[in-house]
Design a protein around this motif. Structure first.
Motif, PDB file in Angstrom:
ATOM      1  N   THR A 198      -9.144  10.020  -8.901  1.00 26.68           N
ATOM      2  CA  THR A 198     -10.457  10.562  -9.230  1.00 26.68           C
ATOM      3  C   THR A 198     -11.254   9.578 -10.085  1.00 26.68           C
ATOM      4  N   GLU A 199     -12.571   9.771 -10.086  1.00 24.28           N
ATOM      5  CA  GLU A 199     -13.406   8.930 -10.945  1.00 24.28           C
ATOM      6  C   GLU A 199     -13.085   9.189 -12.413  1.00 24.28           C
ATOM      7  N   GLU A 200     -12.761  10.428 -12.744  1.00 23.47           N
ATOM      8  CA  GLU A 200     -12.362  10.731 -14.111  1.00 23.47           C
ATOM      9  C   GLU A 200     -11.091   9.977 -14.480  1.00 23.47           C
ATOM     10  N   GLY A 201     -10.137   9.908 -13.544  1.00 20.90           N
ATOM     11  CA  GLY A 201      -8.906   9.171 -13.788  1.00 20.90           C
ATOM     12  C   GLY A 201      -9.168   7.686 -13.980  1.00 20.90           C
ATOM     13  N   ILE A 202     -10.104   7.139 -13.220  1.00 20.99           N
ATOM     14  CA  ILE A 202     -10.466   5.727 -13.387  1.00 20.99           C
ATOM     15  C   ILE A 202     -11.053   5.488 -14.769  1.00 20.99           C
ATOM     16  N   LYS A 203     -11.970   6.365 -15.176  1.00 24.37           N
ATOM     17  CA  LYS A 203     -12.603   6.212 -16.498  1.00 24.37           C
ATOM     18  C   LYS A 203     -11.578   6.359 -17.627  1.00 24.37           C
ATOM     19  N   LYS A 204     -10.637   7.280 -17.458  1.00 24.23           N
ATOM     20  CA  LYS A 204      -9.602   7.436 -18.487  1.00 24.23           C
ATOM     21  C   LYS A 204      -8.762   6.181 -18.599  1.00 24.23           C
ATOM     22  N   ASN A 205      -8.404   5.599 -17.466  1.00 28.34           N
ATOM     23  CA  ASN A 205      -7.631   4.354 -17.499  1.00 28.34           C
ATOM     24  C   ASN A 205      -8.414   3.245 -18.190  1.00 28.34           C
ATOM     25  N   ILE A 206      -9.705   3.177 -17.900  1.00 26.46           N
ATOM     26  CA  ILE A 206     -10.537   2.148 -18.535  1.00 26.46           C
ATOM     27  C   ILE A 206     -10.612   2.377 -20.038  1.00 26.46           C
ATOM     28  N   ALA A 207     -10.815   3.620 -20.441  1.00 29.65           N
ATOM     29  CA  ALA A 207     -10.930   3.934 -21.872  1.00 29.65           C
ATOM     30  C   ALA A 207      -9.636   3.630 -22.610  1.00 29.65           C
ATOM     31  N   ILE A 208      -8.499   3.962 -21.997  1.00 25.79           N
ATOM     32  CA  ILE A 208      -7.209   3.677 -22.634  1.00 25.79           C
ATOM     33  C   ILE A 208      -6.966   2.171 -22.709  1.00 25.79           C
ATOM     34  N   GLY A 209      -7.248   1.475 -21.614  1.00 26.91           N
ATOM     35  CA  GLY A 209      -7.043   0.033 -21.607  1.00 26.91           C
ATOM     36  C   GLY A 209      -7.903  -0.676 -22.637  1.00 26.91           C
TER      37      GLY A 209
ATOM     38  N   VAL B 180     -12.923   2.545  -3.943  1.00 24.87           N
ATOM     39  CA  VAL B 180     -12.701   1.779  -5.161  1.00 24.87           C
ATOM     40  C   VAL B 180     -12.713   0.298  -4.814  1.00 24.87           C
ATOM     41  N   THR B 181     -13.644  -0.417  -5.411  1.00 29.68           N
ATOM     42  CA  THR B 181     -13.787  -1.851  -5.199  1.00 29.68           C
ATOM     43  C   THR B 181     -13.844  -2.544  -6.554  1.00 29.68           C
ATOM     44  N   LYS B 182     -13.826  -3.853  -6.490  1.00 29.94           N
ATOM     45  CA  LYS B 182     -14.006  -4.661  -7.701  1.00 29.94           C
ATOM     46  C   LYS B 182     -15.295  -4.278  -8.415  1.00 29.94           C
ATOM     47  N   GLU B 183     -16.372  -4.184  -7.659  1.00 30.04           N
ATOM     48  CA  GLU B 183     -17.676  -3.891  -8.242  1.00 30.04           C
ATOM     49  C   GLU B 183     -17.714  -2.493  -8.845  1.00 30.04           C
ATOM     50  N   TYR B 184     -17.078  -1.546  -8.185  1.00 28.73           N
ATOM     51  CA  TYR B 184     -17.049  -0.159  -8.672  1.00 28.73           C
ATOM     52  C   TYR B 184     -16.304  -0.074 -10.000  1.00 28.73           C
ATOM     53  N   ASN B 185     -15.141  -0.699 -10.069  1.00 27.72           N
ATOM     54  CA  ASN B 185     -14.367  -0.688 -11.309  1.00 27.72           C
ATOM     55  C   ASN B 185     -15.125  -1.351 -12.448  1.00 27.72           C
ATOM     56  N   LEU B 186     -15.760  -2.497 -12.164  1.00 28.20           N
ATOM     57  CA  LEU B 186     -16.475  -3.208 -13.217  1.00 28.20           C
ATOM     58  C   LEU B 186     -17.702  -2.440 -13.690  1.00 28.20           C
ATOM     59  N   ALA B 187     -18.379  -1.759 -12.763  1.00 27.49           N
ATOM     60  CA  ALA B 187     -19.535  -0.949 -13.159  1.00 27.49           C
ATOM     61  C   ALA B 187     -19.105   0.196 -14.065  1.00 27.49           C
ATOM     62  N   LEU B 188     -18.003   0.865 -13.706  1.00 25.12           N
ATOM     63  CA  LEU B 188     -17.504   1.948 -14.555  1.00 25.12           C
ATOM     64  C   LEU B 188     -17.010   1.409 -15.894  1.00 25.12           C
TER      65      LEU B 188
ATOM     66  N   PRO C  85       0.809  -1.235   0.000  1.00 30.56           N
ATOM     67  CA  PRO C  85       0.000   0.000   0.000  1.00 30.56           C
ATOM     68  C   PRO C  85       0.836   1.275   0.000  1.00 30.56           C
ATOM     69  N   SER C  86       2.112   1.185   0.349  1.00 34.93           N
ATOM     70  CA  SER C  86       2.968   2.373   0.357  1.00 34.93           C
ATOM     71  C   SER C  86       3.326   2.834  -1.057  1.00 34.93           C
ATOM     72  N   PHE C  87       3.021   2.012  -2.052  1.00 37.94           N
ATOM     73  CA  PHE C  87       3.380   2.341  -3.428  1.00 37.94           C
ATOM     74  C   PHE C  87       2.157   2.682  -4.293  1.00 37.94           C
ATOM     75  N   VAL C  88       1.048   3.012  -3.638  1.00 39.63           N
ATOM     76  CA  VAL C  88      -0.142   3.411  -4.396  1.00 39.63           C
ATOM     77  C   VAL C  88       0.081   4.799  -4.984  1.00 39.63           C
ATOM     78  N   LEU C  89      -0.154   4.934  -6.288  1.00 38.96           N
ATOM     79  CA  LEU C  89       0.055   6.195  -6.989  1.00 38.96           C
ATOM     80  C   LEU C  89      -1.272   6.839  -7.358  1.00 38.96           C
ATOM     81  N   PRO C  90      -1.295   8.169  -7.510  1.00 44.12           N
ATOM     82  CA  PRO C  90      -2.524   8.858  -7.922  1.00 44.12           C
ATOM     83  C   PRO C  90      -2.765   8.713  -9.422  1.00 44.12           C
ATOM     84  N   ASP C  91      -3.736   9.458  -9.930  1.00 45.93           N
ATOM     85  CA  ASP C  91      -4.067   9.411 -11.359  1.00 45.93           C
ATOM     86  C   ASP C  91      -2.813   9.469 -12.223  1.00 45.93           C
ATOM     87  N   ARG C  92      -2.861   8.771 -13.323  1.00 46.02           N
ATOM     88  CA  ARG C  92      -1.718   8.689 -14.236  1.00 46.02           C
ATOM     89  C   ARG C  92      -1.194  10.075 -14.619  1.00 46.02           C
TER      90      ARG C  92
END
Length: 540
Positions: A416-427, A476-484, A293-300
């Motif tokens: 941020t939720e925007e950062g999560i969505k951007k990661n999903i869109a890029i992936g 941020v959970t498994k369910e949250y990521n999958l829903a987004l 957990p010490s290596f968690v980074l913020p939005d890309r």
């Protein structure tokens, strides 16, 4: 060498061999690949197993450090890498891209000093892509690559010297499953290197250059030692002087950064420097410490080259290279010109200028661009601040970097939720293109390759694994990521043409963002989807 007939026993090619491929997939060339496989594949697999053991140590909390057993290599001031080879003295602007015929012509016609022809991260490794790429490079070296597409002529320019060609083969972890030797698929890297070297090494030297390579994804100096042994055997086999090959190593893993001196040392007579593979480096950092957990980074977007661990990596790389007399290459400008929005384009190009200015002032000897239009910006900056062919004389003796500096994850920013969505869109966007055999995908005016897709999925996995809270107050959970992901998937699919592969991409991507399963590489995860292995092997 034993007779070709003997070497070809136990060799099978399951990919389609068209007439255009036969001058590349010759009996002698395939026998050469078989020799490389039989000589080195055992060691390759041992080194990959070593990666697994190292990951288990890190998962137990053992952080990487400079190796005590190679301290004498780091502290010995007398040894040097090789002097720059012909065509590699000045590398101030390098363009990168896959090996399709159009890209090869456009890259060699660009106003740059070198072209890194990529069989790796910007290239989906379908059989057609890999073999056609070899054909295209073979033809380009002999100035026979001109062609016509949709009524447009693509021709190599003749008004100046063309950029020096550097080839990036696949990393040690990837296989070429269309070629099987003694029941085992060959290494993708050995396949890419072997075919290119066998057919072109002597021709390149005759034309005033040489067989030059970029080596990706290495995690230790032992992996560099393996490449060096491959180079020696290859040169001996075709009667070429050792040291003719030159290789630049991409430092794009958090483990390799602790062994940069050693990596140059292992390749000494073949070394042409190191490169800052920034996106893969970020990916590797998240990947290796994903359980911590010490290596968690913020939005890309927050993980810039000026944050502590990235800045330390750059400074140490430049100091190490220049101490050993080899090039220290900068990273990629992935921007694509925004033709329909001048204001947005000005902002994007200003960011390119700032990035290249940072690199040249830090002491880099050159930099990468993904689009020909960025070459003039990078050239202008490097001409102004580096009037010499390189700046190896910038010793950076002011720099002292410790393990703690390289592992300093004090990165300001939020998730941020925007950062999560951007990661999903890029992936999803990258994986969908890759499944259609396209390895370099333009998304939001950035040229995305496998490295940026890896950062995206690794961050999503990391955030779910550690249950971080977004700036909006959502856990941020498994369910949250999958829903987004399903939300983003619907948006992307609605805009995509019929026949797209977003559903297939989502099926794989959804397994990688839950904080549970984690594939070593997305490209390995997806590879079987683009195989064209048939039931009958081609005869040579």
């Amino acid at each position: 060498m034993p007779p070709v007939e003997t070497l070809l026993e136990g060799v099978q090619i399951f990919g389609r061999v068209d007439d255009i491929h036969k001058p590349i997939l010759t009996r002698d060339a395939v026998a050469f690949i078989a020799t490389l496989h039989r000589t080195f594949n055992g060691r390759r697999k041992e080194l990959l197993q070593r990666r697994i053991l190292r990951q288990a140590e890190i998962d137990r909390g053992v952080l990487p450090d400079f190796l005590p057993e190679t301290k004498h290599v780091r502290e010995d001031p007398t040894w040097q890498g090789a002097a720059p080879a012909p065509g590699l003295e000045d590398r101030r602007v390098e363009i990168t891209g896959p090996t399709d015929r159009k890209m090869v012509v456009n890259a060699l016609n660009s106003n740059v000093w070198t072209y890194m022809a990529d069989f790796e991260d910007s290239n989906a490794p379908s059989w057609e892509n890999m073999v056609n790429g070899q054909v295209n490079l073979h033809d380009a070296i002999r100035r026979q690559v001109d062609f016509k597409l949709q009524g447009k002529d693509y021709k190599l320019r003749t008004d100046r010297k063309l950029p020096t060609l550097i080839v990036r083969p696949r990393g040690w972890h990837l296989e070429e499953k269309h070629v099987v030797v003694d029941g085992e698929p060959v290494s993708g890297g050995l396949f890419d290197f072997g075919l290119y070297f066998f057919h072109n090494a002597h021709e390149l030297v005759k034309r005033g250059a040489g067989p030059y390579f970029y080596l990706p994804k290495m995690e230790s100096h032992l992996e560099a030692r393996l490449w060096n042994d491959v180079f020696n055997l290859a040169q001996d086999t075709i009667g070429m002087k050792r040291g003719t090959i030159r290789a630049t190593v991409l430092i794009e893993t958090i483990l390799a950064v602790f062994e940069m001196d050693e990596i140059i040392y292992e390749l000494r007579n073949h070394s042409s420097g190191l490169n800052c593979g920034r996106w893969d480096y970020i990916f590797s950092t998240i990947k290796k410490f994903r359980q911590n957990p010490s290596f968690v980074l913020p939005d890309r977007s927050c993980v810039t080259m000026t944050v502590p661990f990235m800045d330390s990596y750059v400074k140490l790389l430049i100091k190490t290279c220049h101490r050993r007399g080899v090039h220290a290459m900068g990273g990629m400008a992935a921007q694509i010109p925004i033709k329909d929005d001048p204001k947005a384009n000005d902002i994007a190009m200003d960011s390119v200028r700032a990035d290249k200015l940072r690199e040249v002032r830090a002491g880099h000897d050159g930099t990468w661009v993904a689009h020909p239009a960025l070459a003039s910006i990078a050239t202008e900056i490097f001409h102004k601040f580096m009037p010499t062919p390189n700046q190896m004389f910038v010793r950076r003796e002011d720099v002292t970097i410790t393990r703690n500096d390289l592992l300093n994850m004090n990165v300001p920013g939020k998730i941020t939720e925007e950062g999560i969505k951007k990661n999903i869109a890029i992936g999803l966007g990258y994986m969908e293109g890759w499944l259609r055999n396209i390895g370099c995908v333009p998304i939001n005016y950035l040229m995305e390759d496998a490295a940026t897709a890896e950062v995206s999925r690794s961050q999503l996995w990391q955030w779910a694994r550690h249950g971080v809270t977004t700036a909006e107050g959502k856990k941020v959970t498994k369910e949250y990521n999958l829903a987004l992901m399903n939300q983003v998937l619907q948006e992307l699919s609605a805009r995509a043409p019929k026949g797209n592969k977003f559903d297939v991409a989502a099926r794989y991507f959804g397994t990688q963002i839950t904080g549970e399963d984690y594939a070593d590489f997305l490209t390995s995860l997806l590879y079987n989807e683009i195989l064209s292995v048939g039931g009958v092997a081609s005869k040579l």
